[in-house]
Design a protein around this motif. Structure first.
Motif, short mmCIF file in Angstrom:
data_model
loop_
_atom_site.label_atom_id
_atom_site.label_comp_id
_atom_site.label_asym_id
_atom_site.label_seq_id
_atom_site.Cartn_x
_atom_site.Cartn_y
_atom_site.Cartn_z
N ARG A 222 -6.54 12.99 7.33
CA ARG A 222 -6.82 14.12 8.27
C ARG A 222 -6.74 13.79 9.95
O ARG A 222 -5.80 15.18 10.06
CB ARG A 222 -8.02 14.28 7.78
CG ARG A 222 -8.39 15.85 8.30
CD ARG A 222 -10.00 16.07 7.82
NE ARG A 222 -10.79 15.76 8.40
CZ ARG A 222 -11.28 15.34 9.46
NH1 ARG A 222 -11.18 16.17 10.74
NH2 ARG A 222 -12.35 13.66 9.76
N VAL A 223 -6.62 13.24 9.97
CA VAL A 223 -6.75 12.98 11.56
C VAL A 223 -5.36 12.03 12.22
O VAL A 223 -5.13 11.95 13.29
CB VAL A 223 -7.70 12.61 11.99
CG1 VAL A 223 -8.58 12.95 12.20
CG2 VAL A 223 -7.58 10.91 11.54
N GLY A 224 -4.24 11.79 11.68
CA GLY A 224 -3.20 11.36 11.62
C GLY A 224 -2.97 9.95 11.86
O GLY A 224 -2.43 9.34 13.08
N ALA A 225 -4.69 9.26 11.84
CA ALA A 225 -3.95 7.94 11.51
C ALA A 225 -3.81 6.80 10.46
O ALA A 225 -3.97 7.27 9.44
CB ALA A 225 -5.38 7.22 12.39
N LEU A 226 -3.67 5.74 10.71
CA LEU A 226 -3.54 5.03 9.54
C LEU A 226 -4.47 4.23 9.06
O LEU A 226 -5.26 3.79 9.64
CB LEU A 226 -2.07 4.01 10.29
CG LEU A 226 -1.25 4.31 10.40
CD1 LEU A 226 0.77 3.23 10.92
CD2 LEU A 226 0.02 5.82 9.56
N MET A 227 -4.22 3.80 8.11
CA MET A 227 -5.49 2.65 7.04
C MET A 227 -4.79 1.84 6.89
O MET A 227 -3.76 1.60 6.22
CB MET A 227 -5.80 3.49 5.96
CG MET A 227 -6.80 2.73 5.16
SD MET A 227 -7.36 3.79 3.76
CE MET A 227 -9.01 2.39 3.49
N ILE A 228 -4.88 0.41 7.63
CA ILE A 228 -4.73 -0.63 7.56
C ILE A 228 -5.63 -1.67 6.30
O ILE A 228 -6.90 -1.49 6.89
CB ILE A 228 -4.52 -1.34 8.53
CG1 ILE A 228 -3.20 -0.15 9.32
CG2 ILE A 228 -3.97 -2.94 8.62
CD1 ILE A 228 -3.65 -1.44 10.67
N VAL A 229 -5.53 -2.11 5.19
CA VAL A 229 -6.01 -2.69 4.15
C VAL A 229 -5.84 -4.15 4.78
O VAL A 229 -4.72 -4.52 4.39
CB VAL A 229 -6.41 -2.54 3.11
CG1 VAL A 229 -7.11 -3.18 1.88
CG2 VAL A 229 -6.62 -1.03 3.15
N ASP A 230 -7.10 -5.42 5.04
CA ASP A 230 -7.13 -6.40 5.05
C ASP A 230 -7.22 -7.06 3.80
O ASP A 230 -8.37 -7.06 3.30
CB ASP A 230 -8.40 -7.23 6.53
CG ASP A 230 -7.72 -8.21 6.09
OD1 ASP A 230 -6.70 -9.40 5.94
OD2 ASP A 230 -7.75 -8.94 7.53
N GLU A 231 -5.75 -7.52 2.98
CA GLU A 231 -5.86 -8.23 1.52
C GLU A 231 -5.67 -9.51 1.65
O GLU A 231 -4.80 -10.32 0.79
CB GLU A 231 -4.86 -7.87 0.93
CG GLU A 231 -4.85 -6.05 0.92
CD GLU A 231 -5.94 -5.32 -0.73
OE1 GLU A 231 -5.97 -5.96 -1.25
OE2 GLU A 231 -5.58 -4.40 -1.32
N VAL A 232 -5.83 -10.29 2.82
CA VAL A 232 -5.48 -11.76 3.08
C VAL A 232 -6.02 -12.27 2.23
O VAL A 232 -5.80 -13.45 1.30
CB VAL A 232 -5.59 -11.92 4.83
CG1 VAL A 232 -5.82 -13.58 4.25
CG2 VAL A 232 -4.53 -11.73 5.73
N ILE A 233 -7.25 -12.89 1.96
CA ILE A 233 -7.97 -13.18 0.80
C ILE A 233 -8.17 -12.59 -0.31
O ILE A 233 -8.06 -12.80 -1.68
CB ILE A 233 -9.59 -12.59 1.59
CG1 ILE A 233 -9.64 -13.90 2.49
CG2 ILE A 233 -10.62 -13.84 0.13
CD1 ILE A 233 -10.84 -14.73 3.01
N SER A 234 -7.99 -10.99 -0.58
CA SER A 234 -8.27 -10.20 -1.52
C SER A 234 -6.74 -9.46 -2.84
O SER A 234 -7.18 -9.32 -3.39
CB SER A 234 -9.07 -8.82 -0.85
OG SER A 234 -8.23 -7.87 -0.38
N LEU A 235 -6.06 -9.79 -2.09
CA LEU A 235 -5.15 -9.70 -2.78
C LEU A 235 -4.79 -10.73 -4.35
O LEU A 235 -3.94 -9.72 -5.38
CB LEU A 235 -3.69 -10.06 -2.22
CG LEU A 235 -1.98 -10.13 -2.21
CD1 LEU A 235 -2.21 -8.38 -2.77
CD2 LEU A 235 -1.04 -10.58 -2.17
N ARG A 236 -5.48 -11.60 -4.05
CA ARG A 236 -5.63 -12.18 -5.28
C ARG A 236 -6.54 -11.75 -6.29
O ARG A 236 -6.41 -11.43 -7.13
CB ARG A 236 -6.19 -13.45 -5.55
CG ARG A 236 -7.93 -13.57 -4.92
CD ARG A 236 -8.52 -14.77 -5.18
NE ARG A 236 -8.20 -15.84 -4.37
CZ ARG A 236 -8.23 -17.43 -5.11
NH1 ARG A 236 -9.37 -17.24 -6.35
NH2 ARG A 236 -8.13 -18.47 -4.85
N LEU A 237 -6.76 -10.33 -6.00
CA LEU A 237 -8.38 -9.36 -7.01
C LEU A 237 -7.59 -8.97 -8.19
O LEU A 237 -8.06 -8.76 -9.32
CB LEU A 237 -9.07 -8.75 -6.40
CG LEU A 237 -10.25 -10.30 -5.38
CD1 LEU A 237 -11.26 -9.43 -4.86
CD2 LEU A 237 -11.01 -11.24 -6.49
#
Length: 401
Positions: A222-237
């Motif tokens: 809505r506000v034109g910002a980006l969402m960054i998800v830190d998957e350094v640990i959680s990518l394995r899930l």
């Protein structure tokens, strides 16, 4: 393990004494220190590590979740060994990085990939990309989450962090929708990105609330910002990363750990138009090097590791983790997590708990982390269960005496 191995013996060992002469407290990584001195690894095979005393332990640390298949995987060892005669790093790209990026793109659905040498670098890359793409400065992140060691992602009052960093950061409590909305309103049209770890290790491996995560996604759009998800640990899930469990697609993710096959690695991935800020032929581009980024040793090892960790292997390891977490809970141990990752949440001295588990043949993370690997069988997991329950009980008794 021999009962002769005691805390004071580790602290007085000549190797520990040598280490203290040249490194603060005797090692490089703060997360590996246990008082009075940690054991020193000599070799690892499968799910086991042997230290300088010859003590063998089941590795539930797995280099803080990075060794998804455990140690000394023959297929990786053979592939990497065969590469050494041809060179380990070049001033040219290699096909190995193309192959790993193709595999990861197909697996996760993220369009573009950019490799680095650590999770810290991956997060730095993502933040720079978000600021360059949006032309904005402010980053919102959440208390208690670990995103590496760059100034912008550690505690604002941490020693050595300049006061000026605070002007472009807003830190809010995880899961606090009121505080988050207030932060977004405060940032206004200066908000570049929101950075979130969906199950932060430092905050106890408690999965984020689904509604809160989806609210962040909707708000950033809505506000034109980006969402960054830190998957350094959680990518394995999950094959698509933990974000896929929340039915969202972030603009960028950061990755690392398991995608390096036991070698140093980091990666930033996401939308093609966002990562185009690094296009060297663009009129205005972000220059971003890295002498050993995407080196062929890491890229090859990472590709093999990820080929061996498909949907079936991911599901099987998560089920094994769910079963262990349930067994620990039945045994009276406070534990949180998801799938193959878990954290002990006991109100005890964690240094004592780490040693108690180690002396029972299990190596934890120093914060009570357990990260399972595909190298573990049923007998190994049963050993872990018994050792952890017994270690927790013994430390409770000492603390209450």
């Amino acid at each position: 393990m021999s009962e002769a191995i005691s805390l004071i013996r580790y602290g007085q060992h000549p190797l520990a004494q040598r280490a203290r002469e040249v490194m603060t407290r005797g090692n490089t990584r703060s997360t590996l220190f246990v008082d009075p001195a940690p054991p020193y690894a000599v070799r690892g095979s499968g799910c086991r590590v042997v230290d300088q005393f010859g003590a063998e332990v089941i590795d539930c640390n797995n280099n803080y979740t990075s060794l998804i298949h455990g140690h000394s995987i023959p297929e990786i060892t053979q592939a990497v060994s065969g590469m050494l005669a041809d060179g380990t790093a070049f001033g040219l790209p290699t096909e190995s990085e193309v192959a790993l990026a193709e595999l990861l793109s197909e697996r996760t659905g993220h369009e573009r990939w950019r490799f680095s040498n650590s999770g810290t670098e991956a997060v730095m890359t993502a933040i720079r990309a978000a600021r360059a793409y949006t032309g904005r400065d402010v980053l919102i992140r959440f208390e208690g989450s670990y995103h590496g060691t760059a100034d912008s992602v550690v505690a604002l009052d941490a020693p050595g962090v300049p006061a000026g960093v605070r002007s472009d950061l807003i830190v809010v409590p995880q899961a606090d929708r009121v505080a988050f909305d207030a932060a977004v309103a405060d940032a206004g049209d200066r908000l570049a990105a929101v950075l979130i770890d969906l199950m932060p290790n430092r905050a106890g491996l408690v999965p984020a609330e689904r509604e809160f995560v989806q609210h962040i996604r909707q708000t950033t759009e809505r506000v034109g910002a980006l969402m960054i998800v830190d998957e350094v640990i959680s990518l394995r899930l999950a094959p698509g990363g933990f974000a896929s469990e929340y039915a969202i697609t972030p603009d960028l993710i950061t990755a690392g750990k398991i995608i390096g096959g036991g070698f140093p690695v980091g990666a930033t991935a996401g939308r093609a138009d966002v990562l185009a800020v690094f296009d060297p032929l663009a009129a205005s581009n972000v220059g971003w090097g890295g002498t050993f980024s995407a080196n062929p040793v890491t890229m090859t090892a990472g590709r093999i590791a990820m080929e061996r960790f498909g949907v079936a292997e991911t599901d099987q390891l998560n089920l094994r983790g769910d079963a262990l977490r349930a067994a620990l809970t039945r045994g009276g141990v406070a534990v949180t997590g998801f799938g193959s990752l878990m954290r002990l949440r006991e109100a005890v001295d964690f240094t004592e708990l780490w040693w108690a588990a180690y002396q029972r043949g299990v190596m934890l993370g120093t914060n009570g982390l357990l990260a399972l690997s595909t190298a573990m069988g049923d007998a190994d997991v049963s050993h872990i269960e018994r050792a952890v329950i017994d270690a927790v009980d013994s430390v409770r008794e000492r603390n209450n005496s």
